[in-house]
Design an enzyme around this catalytic site. Structure first.
Site, short mmCIF file in Angstrom:
data_model
loop_
_atom_site.label_atom_id
_atom_site.label_comp_id
_atom_site.label_asym_id
_atom_site.label_seq_id
_atom_site.Cartn_x
_atom_site.Cartn_y
_atom_site.Cartn_z
CD GLU A 1 6.47 29.28 61.95
OE1 GLU A 1 5.93 30.35 62.31
OE2 GLU A 1 6.01 28.58 61.03
CG ASP A 2 3.84 33.17 64.30
OD1 ASP A 2 4.08 32.04 63.81
OD2 ASP A 2 2.84 33.83 63.96
CG ASP B 1 -2.40 25.67 66.16
OD1 ASP B 1 -2.63 24.68 66.86
OD2 ASP B 1 -3.31 26.45 65.82
N GLY C 1 1.45 22.41 63.25
CA GLY C 1 2.78 22.03 62.75
C GLY C 1 2.83 21.87 61.24
P1 XMP Z 1 0.29 25.66 62.09
O1 XMP Z 1 -1.05 25.09 62.44
O2 XMP Z 1 0.63 25.47 60.64
O3 XMP Z 1 0.07 27.18 62.32
O4 XMP Z 1 1.36 25.18 63.03
C1 XMP Z 1 1.03 28.09 62.10
C2 XMP Z 1 0.44 29.44 61.84
O5 XMP Z 1 -0.92 29.53 62.28
C3 XMP Z 1 -1.17 30.79 62.85
N1 XMP Z 1 -1.69 30.58 64.23
C4 XMP Z 1 -2.05 31.57 65.04
N2 XMP Z 1 -2.05 32.90 64.86
N3 XMP Z 1 -2.88 33.19 67.04
C5 XMP Z 1 -2.47 33.70 65.86
O6 XMP Z 1 -2.47 34.92 65.72
C6 XMP Z 1 -2.91 31.86 67.30
O7 XMP Z 1 -3.29 31.43 68.40
C7 XMP Z 1 -2.47 31.01 66.23
N4 XMP Z 1 -2.36 29.66 66.11
C8 XMP Z 1 -1.86 29.46 64.87
C9 XMP Z 1 0.15 31.53 62.80
O8 XMP Z 1 0.15 32.40 61.70
C10 XMP Z 1 1.19 30.46 62.62
O9 XMP Z 1 2.36 30.88 61.94
#
Ligand code: XMP
Ligand code: MG
Length: 196
Positions: A117-118, A121, A123
């Site tokens: 994963e990148d 956030d 989750g």
């Molecule tokens: P969740 O909330 O599902 O988020 O854990 C996962 C996806 O949300 C995007 N994400 C971000 N992308 N900068 C970004 O460019 C951020 O600070 C950020 N926070 C969440 C991202 O695509 C990730 O896979």
């Protein structure tokens, strides 16, 4: 690129924001050399677990494309790669909707899989990805993420990532794969988005 040691610790690098990105990035949070160093460390850590398992890296596009390609090349053991797409965001706000595609042709039955994963956030993305991989019959499902955000918005069903390259504060970040409406993924560092 302008990098200088601030003397705050042996590996604490500070890099000024390159001139061409100063309109969009307020601060470089993680430098290219810090990324390289952590990837080497993670490769050693992962090899103690996976070196005899021929795991499948499940690379979550688009955000993890640079991290996954650097990590994959650093791993000193055989592994396979599959690519999935998970889309959950518009701009800097979560829509709460997660669409996953790309698993249709992969055979994961009894395979050890490692989700790349990148960023974790809320989750929610990881939660949906884990469900799909478990349904597909994976022998084990773990996650290695470039970033884990320190946020109160973490979903109660969010799995805990097993391997985290960097913990970051609750700020919107860009670069090294992460985008703002598809832009700036190519930056070689992780930077904090400069709000207009
Ligand atoms: P969740 O909330 O599902 O988020 O854990 C996962 C996806 O949300 C995007 N994400 C971000 N992308 N900068 C970004 O460019 C951020 O600070 C950020 N926070 C969440 C991202 O695509 C990730 O896979
Ligand atoms: Mg994104």
């Amino acid at each position: 690129m302008n990098k200088k040691d601030e003397g705050e610790g042996p590996n604490k690098h500070v890099m000024t924001v390159p001139h061409e990105w100063q309109h969009i990035v307020s601060q470089v949070l993680i430098t290219p050399s810090e990324i390289r160093k952590r990837i080497s460390e993670l490769a050693v850590q992962l090899s103690t677990v996976y070196s005899k398992q021929n795991p499948i890296l499940i690379i979550v596009l688009k955000g993890s494309f640079l991290f996954a390609s650097d990590l994959s090349r650093a791993l000193p053991f055989e592994h396979e790669v599959e690519f999935i797409k998970a889309k959950s965001y518009k701009g800097t706000d979560s829509t709460g909707i997660v669409k996953i595609s790309g698993l249709e042709s992969a055979n994961l039955t009894n395979r050890h899989v490692l989700v790349i994963e990148d960023i974790v956030d809320t989750g929610l993305t990881l939660h949906h990805v884990y469900d799909r991989l478990t349904e597909a019959g994976a022998a084990s499902v773990k996650c290695c993420t470039l970033l884990e955000k320190d946020t109160v918005r973490r979903h109660k069903d969010s799995p805990k990532p097993d391997y985290v390259a960097f913990y970051i504060p609750d700020k919107f970040v860009l670069g090294y794969g992460l985008d703002l409406d598809q832009r700036f993924r190519h930056l070689p560092f992780v930077g904090v988005y400069k709000q207009p």
